[in-house]
Write an enzyme that holds these catalytic residues in place. Structure first.
Site, PDB file in Angstrom:
ATOM      1  N   ASP A 230       0.854  -1.198  -0.220  1.00  0.00           N
ATOM      2  CA  ASP A 230      -0.075   0.135  -0.125  1.00  0.00           C
ATOM      3  C   ASP A 230       0.708   1.208  -0.204  1.00  0.00           C
ATOM      4  O   ASP A 230       0.495   2.348  -0.608  1.00  0.00           O
ATOM      5  CB  ASP A 230      -0.927  -0.069   1.203  1.00  0.00           C
ATOM      6  N   HIS A 235       4.566   4.964  -2.693  1.00  0.00           N
ATOM      7  CA  HIS A 235       4.903   6.254  -2.257  1.00  0.00           C
ATOM      8  C   HIS A 235       6.265   6.614  -1.590  1.00  0.00           C
ATOM      9  O   HIS A 235       7.098   7.293  -2.080  1.00  0.00           O
ATOM     10  CB  HIS A 235       3.775   6.568  -1.103  1.00  0.00           C
ATOM     11  N   LYS A 334       0.360   2.531  10.333  1.00  0.00           N
ATOM     12  CA  LYS A 334      -0.799   3.052  10.781  1.00  0.00           C
ATOM     13  C   LYS A 334      -1.015   3.131  12.199  1.00  0.00           C
ATOM     14  O   LYS A 334      -0.321   2.361  13.004  1.00  0.00           O
ATOM     15  CB  LYS A 334      -1.993   2.302   9.981  1.00  0.00           C
TER      16      LYS A 334
HETATM   17  C1  BG6 Z   1      -3.127   5.797   0.202  1.00  0.00           C
HETATM   18  C2  BG6 Z   1      -3.100   4.466   1.103  1.00  0.00           C
HETATM   19  O1  BG6 Z   1      -2.259   5.769  -1.216  1.00  0.00           O
HETATM   20  O2  BG6 Z   1      -2.216   6.733   0.747  1.00  0.00           O
HETATM   21  C3  BG6 Z   1      -3.494   4.978   2.203  1.00  0.00           C
HETATM   22  O3  BG6 Z   1      -3.759   3.706   0.237  1.00  0.00           O
HETATM   23  C4  BG6 Z   1      -3.010   5.952   2.969  1.00  0.00           C
HETATM   24  O4  BG6 Z   1      -3.655   3.760   3.172  1.00  0.00           O
HETATM   25  C5  BG6 Z   1      -2.663   7.315   2.149  1.00  0.00           C
HETATM   26  O5  BG6 Z   1      -3.671   6.492   4.206  1.00  0.00           O
HETATM   27  C6  BG6 Z   1      -2.207   8.327   2.791  1.00  0.00           C
HETATM   28  O6  BG6 Z   1      -2.005   9.255   1.790  1.00  0.00           O
HETATM   29  P1  BG6 Z   1      -2.240  10.965   2.533  1.00  0.00           P
HETATM   30  O7  BG6 Z   1      -1.878  11.890   1.404  1.00  0.00           O
HETATM   31  O8  BG6 Z   1      -3.401  11.060   3.141  1.00  0.00           O
HETATM   32  O9  BG6 Z   1      -0.668  10.832   3.176  1.00  0.00           O
END
Ligand code: BG6
Length: 486
Positions: A230, A235, A334
Protein backbone atom coordinates in the site's frame (compact mmCIF):
# COMPACT_ATOMS: atom_id res chain seq x y z
CA UNK A 1 -6.34 28.08 -18.25
CA UNK A 2 -9.58 26.13 -18.75
CA UNK A 3 -9.26 22.59 -20.05
CA UNK A 4 -11.74 20.85 -22.29
CA UNK A 5 -11.84 17.12 -21.60
CA UNK A 6 -14.08 14.38 -20.27
CA UNK A 7 -13.21 12.19 -17.34
CA UNK A 8 -14.76 8.81 -16.71
CA UNK A 9 -14.13 7.36 -13.26
CA UNK A 10 -14.56 3.59 -13.09
CA UNK A 11 -15.51 2.98 -9.48
CA UNK A 12 -17.17 6.40 -9.37
CA UNK A 13 -19.00 5.83 -6.11
CA UNK A 14 -16.10 4.02 -4.43
CA UNK A 15 -13.95 5.19 -1.56
CA UNK A 16 -11.14 6.76 -3.63
CA UNK A 17 -13.54 8.62 -5.87
CA UNK A 18 -15.63 10.06 -3.06
CA UNK A 19 -12.74 10.86 -0.71
CA UNK A 20 -10.09 12.13 -3.10
CA UNK A 21 -11.08 12.42 -6.76
CA UNK A 22 -14.37 14.28 -6.47
CA UNK A 23 -12.99 16.83 -3.97
CA UNK A 24 -10.01 17.34 -6.31
CA UNK A 25 -12.30 17.84 -9.32
CA UNK A 26 -14.50 20.16 -7.28
CA UNK A 27 -11.41 22.26 -6.52
CA UNK A 28 -10.65 22.40 -10.25
CA UNK A 29 -14.14 23.83 -10.67
CA UNK A 30 -13.51 26.44 -7.98
CA UNK A 31 -10.36 27.51 -9.81
CA UNK A 32 -12.10 27.69 -13.18
CA UNK A 33 -9.98 24.90 -14.66
CA UNK A 34 -12.80 23.33 -16.68
CA UNK A 35 -14.16 24.61 -19.94
CA UNK A 36 -17.94 24.67 -20.33
CA UNK A 37 -18.04 21.36 -22.16
CA UNK A 38 -15.97 19.37 -19.63
CA UNK A 39 -17.95 16.39 -18.35
CA UNK A 40 -17.42 14.06 -15.40
CA UNK A 41 -18.80 10.52 -15.47
CA UNK A 42 -18.79 8.14 -12.53
CA UNK A 43 -19.63 4.53 -13.17
CA UNK A 44 -20.93 2.05 -10.65
CA UNK A 45 -22.62 -1.29 -10.83
CA UNK A 46 -25.83 -0.19 -9.19
CA UNK A 47 -28.03 2.80 -9.76
CA UNK A 48 -29.58 2.58 -6.34
CA UNK A 49 -27.85 5.43 -4.62
CA UNK A 50 -27.63 8.45 -6.91
CA UNK A 51 -24.02 9.51 -7.43
CA UNK A 52 -24.78 13.18 -6.95
CA UNK A 53 -26.04 12.66 -3.40
CA UNK A 54 -23.02 10.56 -2.54
CA UNK A 55 -20.62 13.07 -4.04
CA UNK A 56 -22.24 15.96 -2.20
CA UNK A 57 -22.09 14.07 1.06
CA UNK A 58 -18.42 13.29 0.34
CA UNK A 59 -17.63 16.93 -0.41
CA UNK A 60 -19.30 18.01 2.83
CA UNK A 61 -17.07 15.59 4.71
CA UNK A 62 -13.79 15.89 2.86
CA UNK A 63 -13.50 19.52 1.80
CA UNK A 64 -12.16 22.05 4.28
CA UNK A 65 -14.72 24.14 6.17
CA UNK A 66 -16.00 26.95 3.95
CA UNK A 67 -14.77 25.39 0.70
CA UNK A 68 -18.18 24.17 -0.48
CA UNK A 69 -20.44 26.79 -1.99
CA UNK A 70 -23.91 26.33 -3.46
CA UNK A 71 -23.17 28.13 -6.70
CA UNK A 72 -19.98 26.12 -7.40
CA UNK A 73 -21.73 22.90 -6.45
CA UNK A 74 -24.52 23.66 -8.92
CA UNK A 75 -22.03 24.22 -11.70
CA UNK A 76 -20.01 21.17 -10.72
CA UNK A 77 -23.00 18.88 -10.37
CA UNK A 78 -24.30 19.89 -13.78
CA UNK A 79 -21.19 18.22 -15.26
CA UNK A 80 -21.59 15.13 -13.13
CA UNK A 81 -23.18 12.09 -14.73
CA UNK A 82 -23.86 8.75 -13.15
CA UNK A 83 -23.49 5.73 -15.43
CA UNK A 84 -24.57 2.30 -14.46
CA UNK A 85 -22.00 -0.13 -15.81
CA UNK A 86 -21.06 -3.63 -14.89
CA UNK A 87 -17.40 -3.84 -15.89
CA UNK A 88 -17.88 -7.52 -16.65
CA UNK A 89 -21.03 -6.71 -18.62
CA UNK A 90 -21.79 -7.72 -22.21
CA UNK A 91 -20.89 -5.79 -25.33
CA UNK A 92 -24.37 -4.29 -25.50
CA UNK A 93 -23.82 -2.55 -22.18
CA UNK A 94 -20.47 -1.26 -23.34
CA UNK A 95 -21.91 0.00 -26.62
CA UNK A 96 -24.56 1.96 -24.82
CA UNK A 97 -21.86 3.29 -22.47
CA UNK A 98 -19.87 4.36 -25.56
CA UNK A 99 -22.91 6.14 -26.96
CA UNK A 100 -23.49 8.01 -23.74
CA UNK A 101 -19.97 9.31 -23.44
CA UNK A 102 -19.48 9.95 -27.18
CA UNK A 103 -17.56 13.18 -27.86
CA UNK A 104 -15.72 14.77 -30.79
CA UNK A 105 -12.55 12.79 -31.59
CA UNK A 106 -10.25 15.70 -30.71
CA UNK A 107 -11.62 16.03 -27.17
CA UNK A 108 -9.36 14.22 -24.67
CA UNK A 109 -11.06 11.58 -22.57
CA UNK A 110 -9.48 10.39 -19.36
CA UNK A 111 -10.42 6.93 -18.09
CA UNK A 112 -9.63 6.75 -14.39
CA UNK A 113 -9.28 3.19 -13.10
CA UNK A 114 -10.39 3.53 -9.46
CA UNK A 115 -11.06 -0.19 -9.37
CA UNK A 116 -9.04 -3.25 -8.32
CA UNK A 117 -5.95 -3.63 -10.50
CA UNK A 118 -6.89 -7.12 -11.64
CA UNK A 119 -9.72 -5.50 -13.65
CA UNK A 120 -7.47 -3.06 -15.53
CA UNK A 121 -6.75 -5.42 -18.45
CA UNK A 122 -10.34 -6.54 -19.06
CA UNK A 123 -11.65 -2.99 -18.74
CA UNK A 124 -9.10 -1.76 -21.30
CA UNK A 125 -10.21 -4.52 -23.64
CA UNK A 126 -13.87 -3.48 -23.30
CA UNK A 127 -12.93 0.13 -23.97
CA UNK A 128 -11.03 -0.90 -27.05
CA UNK A 129 -13.85 -3.10 -28.37
CA UNK A 130 -16.29 -0.26 -27.81
CA UNK A 131 -14.05 1.92 -30.00
CA UNK A 132 -13.24 4.32 -27.18
CA UNK A 133 -9.45 4.19 -27.24
CA UNK A 134 -8.73 6.96 -29.68
CA UNK A 135 -5.44 8.88 -29.89
CA UNK A 136 -6.86 11.30 -27.36
CA UNK A 137 -7.80 8.66 -24.79
CA UNK A 138 -5.74 8.37 -21.60
CA UNK A 139 -5.79 5.79 -18.83
CA UNK A 140 -4.99 6.64 -15.21
CA UNK A 141 -3.97 3.59 -13.20
CA UNK A 142 -4.13 3.69 -9.42
CA UNK A 143 -1.57 1.94 -7.24
CA UNK A 144 -0.78 -0.70 -6.21
CA UNK A 145 -0.51 -2.12 -9.70
CA UNK A 146 -0.53 -5.80 -8.88
CA UNK A 147 0.26 -7.89 -5.90
CA UNK A 148 3.84 -8.72 -6.78
CA UNK A 149 6.24 -8.47 -9.71
CA UNK A 150 4.55 -11.16 -11.75
CA UNK A 151 1.01 -9.85 -11.39
CA UNK A 152 2.21 -6.30 -12.00
CA UNK A 153 3.86 -7.37 -15.26
CA UNK A 154 0.69 -9.18 -16.30
CA UNK A 155 -1.50 -6.16 -15.60
CA UNK A 156 0.86 -3.73 -17.30
CA UNK A 157 1.09 -6.04 -20.32
CA UNK A 158 -2.70 -6.45 -20.50
CA UNK A 159 -3.27 -2.69 -20.45
CA UNK A 160 -0.42 -2.17 -22.95
CA UNK A 161 -2.30 -4.25 -25.51
CA UNK A 162 -4.81 -1.42 -25.82
CA UNK A 163 -3.14 1.77 -24.58
CA UNK A 164 0.35 2.89 -25.61
CA UNK A 165 2.80 3.73 -22.81
CA UNK A 166 2.42 7.46 -23.46
CA UNK A 167 -1.35 7.17 -22.94
CA UNK A 168 -0.90 5.52 -19.54
CA UNK A 169 -0.61 7.62 -16.37
CA UNK A 170 0.39 5.56 -13.31
CA UNK A 171 -0.63 7.85 -10.53
CA UNK A 172 1.19 8.13 -7.21
CA UNK A 173 -0.33 11.04 -5.38
CA UNK A 174 2.80 11.56 -3.26
CA UNK A 175 4.49 12.88 -6.41
CA UNK A 176 1.76 15.51 -6.66
CA UNK A 177 2.43 16.83 -3.17
CA UNK A 178 3.82 20.31 -3.26
CA UNK A 179 6.89 19.63 -1.15
CA UNK A 180 7.87 16.56 -3.18
CA UNK A 181 8.21 18.84 -6.17
CA UNK A 182 9.91 21.45 -4.07
CA UNK A 183 12.54 18.90 -3.18
CA UNK A 184 13.51 18.78 -6.85
CA UNK A 185 13.53 22.57 -7.07
CA UNK A 186 15.70 22.72 -3.96
CA UNK A 187 18.17 20.19 -5.31
CA UNK A 188 18.40 21.39 -8.88
CA UNK A 189 18.11 25.17 -8.69
CA UNK A 190 20.44 25.95 -5.80
CA UNK A 191 24.19 25.67 -6.06
CA UNK A 192 24.47 24.94 -2.34
CA UNK A 193 22.90 21.54 -2.22
CA UNK A 194 24.61 19.56 -4.96
CA UNK A 195 27.87 19.75 -2.97
CA UNK A 196 26.30 18.36 0.16
CA UNK A 197 24.24 15.63 -1.43
CA UNK A 198 26.37 12.51 -1.22
CA UNK A 199 28.22 10.11 1.02
CA UNK A 200 30.96 12.61 1.82
CA UNK A 201 28.62 14.77 3.89
CA UNK A 202 25.43 12.79 4.45
CA UNK A 203 25.34 10.25 7.25
CA UNK A 204 21.90 8.79 6.57
CA UNK A 205 18.55 9.55 4.97
CA UNK A 206 15.18 8.81 6.59
CA UNK A 207 11.86 8.77 4.80
CA UNK A 208 8.82 8.42 7.05
CA UNK A 209 5.11 8.40 6.38
CA UNK A 210 3.40 8.03 9.74
CA UNK A 211 -0.38 7.90 10.00
CA UNK A 212 -2.70 8.01 12.96
CA UNK A 213 -5.60 6.45 11.10
CA UNK A 214 -6.39 2.75 11.22
CA UNK A 215 -8.31 0.76 8.64
CA UNK A 216 -10.84 3.47 7.76
CA UNK A 217 -13.39 0.95 6.50
CA UNK A 218 -11.02 -0.43 3.84
CA UNK A 219 -10.59 -3.83 5.48
CA UNK A 220 -11.00 -5.96 2.36
CA UNK A 221 -8.46 -4.08 0.31
CA UNK A 222 -6.03 -3.43 3.14
CA UNK A 223 -5.88 -6.91 4.57
CA UNK A 224 -4.88 -8.27 1.17
CA UNK A 225 -2.35 -5.52 0.54
CA UNK A 226 -0.67 -4.53 3.81
CA UNK A 227 1.65 -1.58 4.32
CA UNK A 228 4.40 -2.88 2.02
CA UNK A 229 2.15 -2.95 -1.05
CA UNK A 230 0.00 0.00 0.00
CA UNK A 231 2.76 2.48 0.86
CA UNK A 232 6.33 1.22 0.38
CA UNK A 233 6.18 -0.18 -3.15
CA UNK A 234 4.89 3.14 -4.42
CA UNK A 235 4.88 6.26 -2.21
CA UNK A 236 8.06 5.58 -0.23
CA UNK A 237 10.11 4.34 -3.15
CA UNK A 238 8.97 7.21 -5.34
CA UNK A 239 10.04 9.71 -2.68
CA UNK A 240 13.32 7.82 -2.36
CA UNK A 241 13.95 8.14 -6.07
CA UNK A 242 13.44 11.92 -5.95
CA UNK A 243 15.94 12.25 -3.10
CA UNK A 244 18.57 9.94 -4.50
CA UNK A 245 18.40 10.35 -8.29
CA UNK A 246 21.11 12.05 -10.32
CA UNK A 247 20.26 15.46 -11.81
CA UNK A 248 18.41 14.95 -15.10
CA UNK A 249 19.73 16.85 -18.13
CA UNK A 250 16.37 18.58 -18.41
CA UNK A 251 13.18 18.43 -16.39
CA UNK A 252 11.35 16.42 -19.00
CA UNK A 253 9.30 13.35 -18.23
CA UNK A 254 11.69 11.00 -20.05
CA UNK A 255 14.80 12.39 -18.37
CA UNK A 256 13.32 12.39 -14.89
CA UNK A 257 11.88 8.91 -15.18
CA UNK A 258 15.17 7.56 -16.55
CA UNK A 259 17.08 8.93 -13.55
CA UNK A 260 14.49 7.66 -11.08
CA UNK A 261 14.67 4.21 -12.59
CA UNK A 262 18.46 4.20 -12.54
CA UNK A 263 18.65 4.92 -8.83
CA UNK A 264 15.96 2.36 -8.03
CA UNK A 265 18.05 -0.18 -9.90
CA UNK A 266 20.97 0.74 -7.66
CA UNK A 267 19.12 -0.28 -4.48
CA UNK A 268 21.10 -3.17 -3.04
CA UNK A 269 19.19 -6.39 -3.74
CA UNK A 270 17.99 -8.28 -0.69
CA UNK A 271 17.94 -11.98 0.08
CA UNK A 272 16.23 -13.90 2.88
CA UNK A 273 19.02 -13.15 5.33
CA UNK A 274 19.05 -9.44 4.46
CA UNK A 275 15.27 -9.27 4.92
CA UNK A 276 15.66 -10.70 8.42
CA UNK A 277 18.19 -8.04 9.42
CA UNK A 278 16.97 -5.00 7.53
CA UNK A 279 13.19 -5.19 7.32
CA UNK A 280 10.66 -5.00 10.14
CA UNK A 281 6.95 -5.77 9.87
CA UNK A 282 4.55 -4.62 12.58
CA UNK A 283 0.84 -4.86 13.35
CA UNK A 284 -0.93 -2.50 15.70
CA UNK A 285 -2.65 -3.75 18.81
CA UNK A 286 -5.05 -1.81 21.02
CA UNK A 287 -3.79 1.33 22.67
CA UNK A 288 -4.48 4.96 23.20
CA UNK A 289 -4.72 7.64 20.54
CA UNK A 290 -4.92 11.12 22.00
CA UNK A 291 -6.39 9.89 25.23
CA UNK A 292 -9.02 7.68 23.59
CA UNK A 293 -8.61 3.94 23.75
CA UNK A 294 -8.78 2.18 20.39
CA UNK A 295 -8.89 -1.46 19.36
CA UNK A 296 -6.15 -3.31 17.53
CA UNK A 297 -5.96 -4.22 13.85
CA UNK A 298 -7.36 -7.71 14.38
CA UNK A 299 -10.35 -6.34 16.32
CA UNK A 300 -11.05 -3.79 13.58
CA UNK A 301 -10.74 -6.50 10.98
CA UNK A 302 -12.84 -9.02 12.87
CA UNK A 303 -10.35 -11.75 12.07
CA UNK A 304 -7.95 -12.94 14.76
CA UNK A 305 -5.62 -14.69 12.32
CA UNK A 306 -4.42 -12.05 9.92
CA UNK A 307 -0.66 -11.57 9.67
CA UNK A 308 -0.97 -8.50 7.44
CA UNK A 309 1.53 -5.80 8.38
CA UNK A 310 0.30 -2.30 9.22
CA UNK A 311 3.86 -1.04 9.74
CA UNK A 312 7.08 -1.47 7.79
CA UNK A 313 10.60 -0.23 8.42
CA UNK A 314 13.49 -0.92 6.06
CA UNK A 315 17.20 -0.20 6.09
CA UNK A 316 18.40 0.01 2.51
CA UNK A 317 21.66 0.79 0.74
CA UNK A 318 22.25 2.27 -2.69
CA UNK A 319 25.20 0.77 -4.48
CA UNK A 320 26.43 3.63 -6.58
CA UNK A 321 29.19 6.24 -6.47
CA UNK A 322 27.12 8.95 -4.78
CA UNK A 323 25.50 6.92 -2.03
CA UNK A 324 27.91 4.08 -1.22
CA UNK A 325 27.75 3.36 2.52
CA UNK A 326 24.84 5.73 3.32
CA UNK A 327 21.88 3.92 4.90
CA UNK A 328 18.42 4.91 3.74
CA UNK A 329 15.77 4.19 6.33
CA UNK A 330 12.14 3.90 5.27
CA UNK A 331 9.25 3.75 7.69
CA UNK A 332 5.49 3.82 7.41
CA UNK A 333 2.70 2.72 9.69
CA UNK A 334 -0.91 3.15 10.70
CA UNK A 335 -2.04 4.11 14.20
CA UNK A 336 1.25 5.76 15.00
CA UNK A 337 1.80 8.48 17.54
CA UNK A 338 2.03 11.33 15.03
CA UNK A 339 0.62 11.96 11.56
CA UNK A 340 3.28 13.29 9.21
CA UNK A 341 5.35 12.60 6.14
CA UNK A 342 8.92 13.78 5.88
CA UNK A 343 12.31 13.23 4.38
CA UNK A 344 15.12 13.81 6.85
CA UNK A 345 18.67 14.17 5.57
CA UNK A 346 21.06 13.71 8.47
CA UNK A 347 24.53 15.10 7.94
CA UNK A 348 27.81 13.81 9.33
CA UNK A 349 29.41 15.48 12.33
CA UNK A 350 32.17 18.00 11.65
CA UNK A 351 35.48 16.29 11.02
CA UNK A 352 37.27 18.00 13.92
CA UNK A 353 35.79 19.72 16.95
CA UNK A 354 37.45 23.04 17.74
CA UNK A 355 35.28 23.96 20.73
CA UNK A 356 35.65 22.24 24.06
CA UNK A 357 32.88 20.22 25.71
CA UNK A 358 31.92 23.22 27.84
CA UNK A 359 30.51 24.94 24.72
CA UNK A 360 27.76 22.32 24.52
CA UNK A 361 27.04 19.28 22.42
CA UNK A 362 27.46 19.64 18.67
CA UNK A 363 24.34 18.43 16.87
CA UNK A 364 25.08 17.38 13.27
CA UNK A 365 23.23 19.42 10.64
CA UNK A 366 19.99 18.11 9.26
CA UNK A 367 17.67 19.06 6.45
CA UNK A 368 14.07 18.04 7.01
CA UNK A 369 11.62 18.24 4.15
CA UNK A 370 8.08 18.02 5.51
CA UNK A 371 5.38 16.98 3.08
CA UNK A 372 2.54 17.12 5.61
CA UNK A 373 0.74 18.20 7.67
CA UNK A 374 2.87 21.37 7.50
CA UNK A 375 4.72 21.87 4.23
CA UNK A 376 8.16 23.11 5.11
CA UNK A 377 11.89 22.75 4.65
CA UNK A 378 14.01 23.11 7.73
CA UNK A 379 17.80 23.25 7.88
CA UNK A 380 19.31 22.86 11.33
CA UNK A 381 22.61 24.64 11.92
CA UNK A 382 24.83 25.12 14.96
CA UNK A 383 25.19 28.72 16.08
CA UNK A 384 26.47 30.66 19.03
CA UNK A 385 23.78 31.33 21.57
CA UNK A 386 22.88 35.02 21.47
CA UNK A 387 24.21 37.13 24.33
CA UNK A 388 26.07 34.28 26.00
CA UNK A 389 29.24 35.73 27.45
CA UNK A 390 31.10 32.45 27.25
CA UNK A 391 30.89 30.51 24.00
CA UNK A 392 27.68 28.49 24.14
CA UNK A 393 26.61 26.65 21.01
CA UNK A 394 23.12 25.61 20.13
CA UNK A 395 21.22 24.18 17.14
CA UNK A 396 18.93 26.67 15.36
CA UNK A 397 16.46 26.02 12.55
CA UNK A 398 16.44 27.90 9.28
CA UNK A 399 12.81 27.33 8.53
CA UNK A 400 11.05 27.78 5.21
CA UNK A 401 7.38 27.32 6.02
CA UNK A 402 5.43 27.38 2.77
CA UNK A 403 2.13 28.36 4.34
CA UNK A 404 3.82 31.55 5.64
CA UNK A 405 5.94 32.19 2.60
CA UNK A 406 3.34 31.73 -0.09
CA UNK A 407 -0.06 33.23 0.31
CA UNK A 408 -2.23 30.34 -0.69
CA UNK A 409 -1.55 26.71 0.09
CA UNK A 410 -1.78 24.42 -2.90
CA UNK A 411 -2.08 21.13 -1.23
CA UNK A 412 -4.40 18.90 -3.22
CA UNK A 413 -2.08 16.44 -4.91
CA UNK A 414 -4.90 14.76 -6.84
CA UNK A 415 -6.06 18.06 -8.29
CA UNK A 416 -2.59 18.81 -9.55
CA UNK A 417 -2.17 15.35 -11.06
CA UNK A 418 -5.62 15.24 -12.67
CA UNK A 419 -4.87 18.54 -14.38
CA UNK A 420 -1.53 17.13 -15.54
CA UNK A 421 -3.35 14.20 -17.13
CA UNK A 422 -5.79 16.53 -18.84
CA UNK A 423 -2.81 18.45 -20.23
CA UNK A 424 -1.04 15.24 -21.22
CA UNK A 425 1.93 15.87 -18.96
CA UNK A 426 3.36 12.61 -17.61
CA UNK A 427 6.31 14.10 -15.65
CA UNK A 428 4.89 13.27 -12.22
CA UNK A 429 3.69 9.78 -13.13
CA UNK A 430 5.57 6.52 -12.85
CA UNK A 431 6.78 4.66 -15.90
CA UNK A 432 6.01 0.97 -16.14
CA UNK A 433 9.70 0.15 -15.65
CA UNK A 434 9.80 2.03 -12.33
CA UNK A 435 6.76 0.22 -10.99
CA UNK A 436 8.17 -3.16 -11.97
CA UNK A 437 11.60 -2.31 -10.57
CA UNK A 438 10.04 -1.43 -7.23
CA UNK A 439 8.24 -4.77 -7.14
CA UNK A 440 11.44 -6.58 -8.08
CA UNK A 441 13.40 -5.00 -5.25
CA UNK A 442 10.69 -5.93 -2.74
CA UNK A 443 10.19 -9.49 -4.03
CA UNK A 444 12.45 -11.12 -1.37
CA UNK A 445 10.45 -9.35 1.35
CA UNK A 446 7.15 -10.54 -0.10
CA UNK A 447 8.53 -14.08 -0.35
CA UNK A 448 9.76 -14.08 3.23
CA UNK A 449 6.49 -12.69 4.54
CA UNK A 450 4.40 -15.19 2.58
CA UNK A 451 5.79 -18.02 4.74
CA UNK A 452 3.27 -19.37 7.27
CA UNK A 453 5.71 -18.80 10.15
CA UNK A 454 5.91 -15.04 9.40
CA UNK A 455 4.27 -12.89 12.05
CA UNK A 456 4.51 -9.11 12.22
CA UNK A 457 5.73 -7.70 15.53
CA UNK A 458 2.92 -6.19 17.61
CA UNK A 459 3.06 -2.49 18.50
CA UNK A 460 0.64 -0.49 20.59
CA UNK A 461 -1.64 1.99 18.80
CA UNK A 462 -0.30 5.45 19.49
CA UNK A 463 3.34 4.33 19.65
CA UNK A 464 6.20 4.64 17.14
CA UNK A 465 5.95 1.04 15.96
CA UNK A 466 7.77 -2.10 17.11
CA UNK A 467 11.02 -1.87 19.03
CA UNK A 468 12.81 -3.68 16.21
CA UNK A 469 12.24 -0.60 14.02
CA UNK A 470 14.09 1.55 16.56
CA UNK A 471 16.87 -1.01 16.68
CA UNK A 472 17.45 -0.79 12.93
CA UNK A 473 18.92 2.62 13.75
CA UNK A 474 20.04 2.44 17.37
CA UNK A 475 22.13 -0.62 16.46
CA UNK A 476 24.11 1.78 14.29
CA UNK A 477 24.18 4.62 16.81
CA UNK A 478 21.36 6.58 15.19
CA UNK A 479 17.72 7.38 15.88
CA UNK A 480 14.60 8.22 13.93
CA UNK A 481 14.08 11.91 13.47
CA UNK A 482 10.99 12.91 15.42
CA UNK A 483 10.87 10.05 17.89
CA UNK A 484 12.27 12.29 20.58
CA UNK A 485 8.78 13.85 20.68
CA UNK A 486 7.65 10.74 22.60
C1 BG6 B 1 -2.98 5.84 0.06
C2 BG6 B 1 -3.03 4.59 0.89
O1 BG6 B 1 -2.33 5.61 -1.15
O2 BG6 B 1 -2.29 6.85 0.79
C3 BG6 B 1 -3.67 4.85 2.25
O3 BG6 B 1 -3.78 3.61 0.19
C4 BG6 B 1 -2.99 6.01 2.95
O4 BG6 B 1 -3.62 3.70 3.07
C5 BG6 B 1 -2.90 7.21 2.01
O5 BG6 B 1 -3.75 6.34 4.10
C6 BG6 B 1 -2.06 8.30 2.63
O6 BG6 B 1 -2.14 9.43 1.80
P1 BG6 B 1 -2.04 10.89 2.42
O7 BG6 B 1 -1.98 11.79 1.25
O8 BG6 B 1 -3.28 11.06 3.25
O9 BG6 B 1 -0.81 10.89 3.26
Amino acid sequence: MANSFDIVIFGGSGDLSIRKLMPALYRCEVEGKFSDDTRIFGTSRSTKSPLRDKVLEGLETHLKPGELSISTWEKFSSRLNHLQLDLAGDSEQWSSFAETIAAPAEKPVVFYFAIPANLYGATSQHLSEAGLITDNARAVLEKPIGYDLESSKEINAAVAEYFSEDQIFRIDHYLGKETAQNLLALRFTNVLFEHIWDNKTIDNVQISIAEKVGLEGRATFYDQAGALRDMVQNHLLQLFSLVAMEPPNKMTADNIRAEKLKVMQALRPMNEEAVKHNVVAGQYTGGEMEGVSVGGYLDELGNPDSSTETFVAIRAYVDNWRWAGVPFYFRTGKRMQEQYAEIAIQYKPVSHQVYGEEAGRLVPNSLVIRLQPDESIKLTLMTKELNSTDMQLKPVDLDLDFSDTFERRYSDAYKRLLLDVSENNPTLFAHRAEVEQAWEWLAPVLDAWAKPEHKPAPYASGSWGPLAAEELLTGQGRQWNGNHQT
